[in-house]
Design a protein around this motif. Sequence first.
Motif, mmCIF file in Angstrom:
data_model
loop_
_atom_site.group_PDB
_atom_site.id
_atom_site.type_symbol
_atom_site.label_atom_id
_atom_site.label_comp_id
_atom_site.label_asym_id
_atom_site.label_seq_id
_atom_site.Cartn_x
_atom_site.Cartn_y
_atom_site.Cartn_z
ATOM 1 N N VAL A 146 1.080 -1.199 0.218
ATOM 2 C CA VAL A 146 0.225 -0.061 -0.133
ATOM 3 C C VAL A 146 1.286 1.465 0.189
ATOM 4 O O VAL A 146 0.927 1.919 -1.051
ATOM 5 N N ALA A 147 1.748 1.221 1.065
ATOM 6 C CA ALA A 147 3.129 2.347 1.200
ATOM 7 C C ALA A 147 3.462 2.478 -0.551
ATOM 8 O O ALA A 147 3.212 3.776 -0.722
ATOM 9 N N GLU A 148 3.570 1.438 -0.713
ATOM 10 C CA GLU A 148 4.599 1.757 -2.506
ATOM 11 C C GLU A 148 3.571 2.776 -3.419
ATOM 12 O O GLU A 148 3.671 3.157 -4.307
ATOM 13 N N GLU A 149 2.205 1.844 -3.158
ATOM 14 C CA GLU A 149 1.496 2.423 -4.251
ATOM 15 C C GLU A 149 0.875 3.748 -3.955
ATOM 16 O O GLU A 149 1.195 4.767 -4.930
ATOM 17 N N LEU A 150 0.775 4.554 -2.498
ATOM 18 C CA LEU A 150 0.521 5.662 -2.191
ATOM 19 C C LEU A 150 1.209 6.877 -1.952
ATOM 20 O O LEU A 150 1.583 7.714 -3.306
ATOM 21 N N THR A 151 2.776 6.508 -2.351
ATOM 22 C CA THR A 151 3.507 7.349 -2.230
ATOM 23 C C THR A 151 4.659 7.506 -3.728
ATOM 24 O O THR A 151 5.338 8.587 -4.024
ATOM 25 N N ALA A 152 3.720 5.966 -4.498
ATOM 26 C CA ALA A 152 4.138 7.019 -6.442
ATOM 27 C C ALA A 152 3.177 6.895 -7.241
ATOM 28 O O ALA A 152 3.394 8.050 -7.416
ATOM 29 N N LEU A 153 2.076 8.225 -5.534
ATOM 30 C CA LEU A 153 0.873 8.803 -6.796
ATOM 31 C C LEU A 153 1.759 9.893 -7.571
ATOM 32 O O LEU A 153 2.880 11.175 -6.598
ATOM 33 N N SER A 154 1.393 11.253 -8.430
ATOM 34 C CA SER A 154 1.934 12.432 -8.156
ATOM 35 C C SER A 154 0.588 13.653 -7.183
ATOM 36 O O SER A 154 1.559 14.294 -6.916
ATOM 37 N N SER A 155 -0.169 12.591 -6.780
ATOM 38 C CA SER A 155 -1.186 13.528 -5.528
ATOM 39 C C SER A 155 -1.503 12.540 -4.763
ATOM 40 O O SER A 155 -1.746 11.939 -5.239
ATOM 41 N N GLU A 456 -8.015 9.414 -13.026
ATOM 42 C CA GLU A 456 -8.053 10.485 -12.574
ATOM 43 C C GLU A 456 -7.315 9.696 -10.977
ATOM 44 O O GLU A 456 -6.802 10.594 -10.109
ATOM 45 N N ALA A 457 -7.952 8.606 -10.582
ATOM 46 C CA ALA A 457 -7.475 7.727 -8.936
ATOM 47 C C ALA A 457 -6.994 7.272 -9.621
ATOM 48 O O ALA A 457 -7.763 6.006 -10.747
ATOM 49 N N LYS A 458 -5.856 6.080 -9.339
ATOM 50 C CA LYS A 458 -5.539 5.147 -9.390
ATOM 51 C C LYS A 458 -5.130 3.374 -7.759
ATOM 52 O O LYS A 458 -4.654 2.947 -8.426
ATOM 53 N N VAL A 459 -5.825 4.368 -6.294
ATOM 54 C CA VAL A 459 -5.634 3.551 -5.297
ATOM 55 C C VAL A 459 -6.782 3.849 -5.342
ATOM 56 O O VAL A 459 -7.115 5.243 -4.827
ATOM 57 N N PHE A 460 -7.542 2.356 -4.599
ATOM 58 C CA PHE A 460 -8.850 2.741 -4.211
ATOM 59 C C PHE A 460 -8.683 1.584 -2.744
ATOM 60 O O PHE A 460 -8.169 0.386 -2.931
ATOM 61 N N PHE A 461 -9.395 2.008 -1.471
ATOM 62 C CA PHE A 461 -9.170 1.012 -0.164
ATOM 63 C C PHE A 461 -10.169 1.834 0.284
ATOM 64 O O PHE A 461 -11.172 2.640 0.151
#
Length: 759
Positions: A146-155, A456-461
Amino acid sequence: MATKPPQGDPVQDAPKVAERKRAAAGLPAIGHTLRMAHQQMGVKRTALTLLSVNQKDGFDCPGCAWPEPEHRHKAEFCENGAKAVAEEATLRRVTPEFFAAHPVSDLARRSGYWLGQQGRLTHPMYLPEGADHYEPVSWERAFDIVAEELTALSSPDEAVFYTSGRTSNEAAFLYQLFARKLGTNNLPDCSNMCHESSGSALSETIGVGKGSVLLEDLYQADLIVVAGQNPGTNHPRMLSALEKAKANGARVVSVNPLPEAGLERFKNPQTPKGLTTGTSLTDLFLQIRIGGDQALFRLLNKLILDTPGALDEEFVREHTHGFHEFAEAARAADWDETLAATGLAREDVERFLRLVLDSERIVVCWAMGLTQHKHSVPMIREIVNFLLLRGNIGRPGAGVCPVRGHSNVQGDRTMGIFERPAPAFLDALEREFGFAPPREHGYDVVRAIRALRDGEAKVFFAMGGNFVSASPDTEVTEAAMRRARLTVHVSTKLNRSHAVTGARALILPTLGRTERDLQAGGEQFVTVEDSMGMVHASRGRLDPASPHLLSEPAIVCRLARRVLGAEDDVPWEEFEKDYATVRDRIARVVPGFEDFNARVAHPGGFALPHAPRDERRFPTATGKANFTAAPVEYPHLPEGRLLLQTLRSHDQYNTTIYGLDDRYRGIRNGRRVVLVNPDDAEALKLADGSYVDLVSEWRDGVERRAPGFRVVHYPTARGCAAAYYPETNVLVPLDATADVSNTPASKSVVVRLEQSATD
């Protein structure tokens, strides 16, 4: 003994249809409850668990949000609450071996019923990119992913944090704190799909987006109006409150497109009378056409204005704003238009008026039948107008009563799960935690789906729930979810959302309400808020389904530590150890929760303040209760079409399918049925038992089709039809939403019925 889960999906292609029931509960409910509980839990576990449900020292039912009375029965649960508990406390298990045997492609072909019947999740599971099997993963690695994907986001705004109503106050507060520390208000929740319209209308008109009554108010009412609601299936314990109100002299008016067994007669299984004749509840049944409620209440308001002495002039003068503009609009209401919009007879409206004029104290209750239309917000505002005219807000035995569906959905909103938070809440959060929360509004459910669809959204939790099945426009929603980089679901059981994934996916198994929560600081409890603003503790009694489960607060705290890093100064580790420290922070941030820990220690909890109810003070922009004067709207139906409402069967709760029967409506062994008025069916040449495809029509011209539904001739309102969700969510366009609230318009879908290829 508990039974094993079904190996194969049951065949549902030939539902059996019998005469509908005219009464709810009674001995059949007892038998059905015990049978389903024994199948999931066995005899001993059934007794241990059900006797703790909704008790002051027990756990809150994970089903509906109906409040508990002060004096409780030994068995303070209903049939559907027992089903919810049984499915959570089941002895069935979904292990890593299950996932090794069932690829995601297989799970995606299964029904929601089959998935849910497999049992409790036992391990964190990970679906790598390109794989077709979930595999076990450690908690540490799951948080890393989860951290990998969240920190890779541009926003941070490319992440969406969804919440289900099951989430406790403590977990919800921590969850919104984490999302806002990350930097986003993308906090959609299940309220967006149900009572958002209620909150929007009530916030504008009375200043508080919640109901204004307590249980005692129902007991003291002269007249209770139940509109767009089926309590016999969706909130069965409400029937006990209506029964008590009737015994105290109240009368009940039911406003609904379908007759519902629970509102006709209630056979209370807690009383000798209930096991025999029961109690007739409804004094007047108004079988309204779908979406005609605003027109009905507008005409009723005109008739009140035209009746000498009917208006509470002192209340209107002292406590309201906008009366003259409203009165001008109401006096223009037209009998012919109203009767066309509602399908009612003039004498029915006049009988309703007489009941109103004979009643000093009136409560209006409603649910999804009012909140899921394009014009839901003005519809509910018109109900507020109705109550304001005779001073029926802010006195005992009177008020608004939106009946919430999930056990802590209202509490989650109170805790800050909202994509459009109030500035005062963000100010308090900033003072308490020393950071600047984002101020830009985030995504609600519909906007989140659009953002996922559009990249426009890339991670869904998701903190609980079954987002894919609960959302509208199924094909669009599923395609949107599959565009995500990562989908994460905190869950107790398997559901369809686990089979419709992003490029990578995680299933994080969590404790249920029924289970003990042991942390480093000792055994913990959580709190919930019911539909009437009562806050109380919930303490699980069972050992966890697996030693590999984490509680929701623990999941949020560990994820926050991993994502935000050691430099973050929020004491996440302390919060995980001892939930009382979370409640101390809630007490300093959320109004009404002062001295939270001490007050919640009182058996039964405490009532949150409600200015209109407690003080006749209305915290609106005008400082008074606001009359409104919106134009009257109602659906207009093209020739040869029907207006479809989606609804639940008696064997389901939200998207959780407990069984394949709808006992009160006479349906057995199948869910793909469409209820059609016999006169409409004759005009459309649809024989009872024939099979049709349901095809929705909307302005975008897209064909949305739900195939293979058995026609059931049923006494619906003329021009109206009904079928179960989530099977019919495919028919609801993503952009067909309520004005203001943006809630999907699932209760007024224009459909044509075409002969099915399966017929």
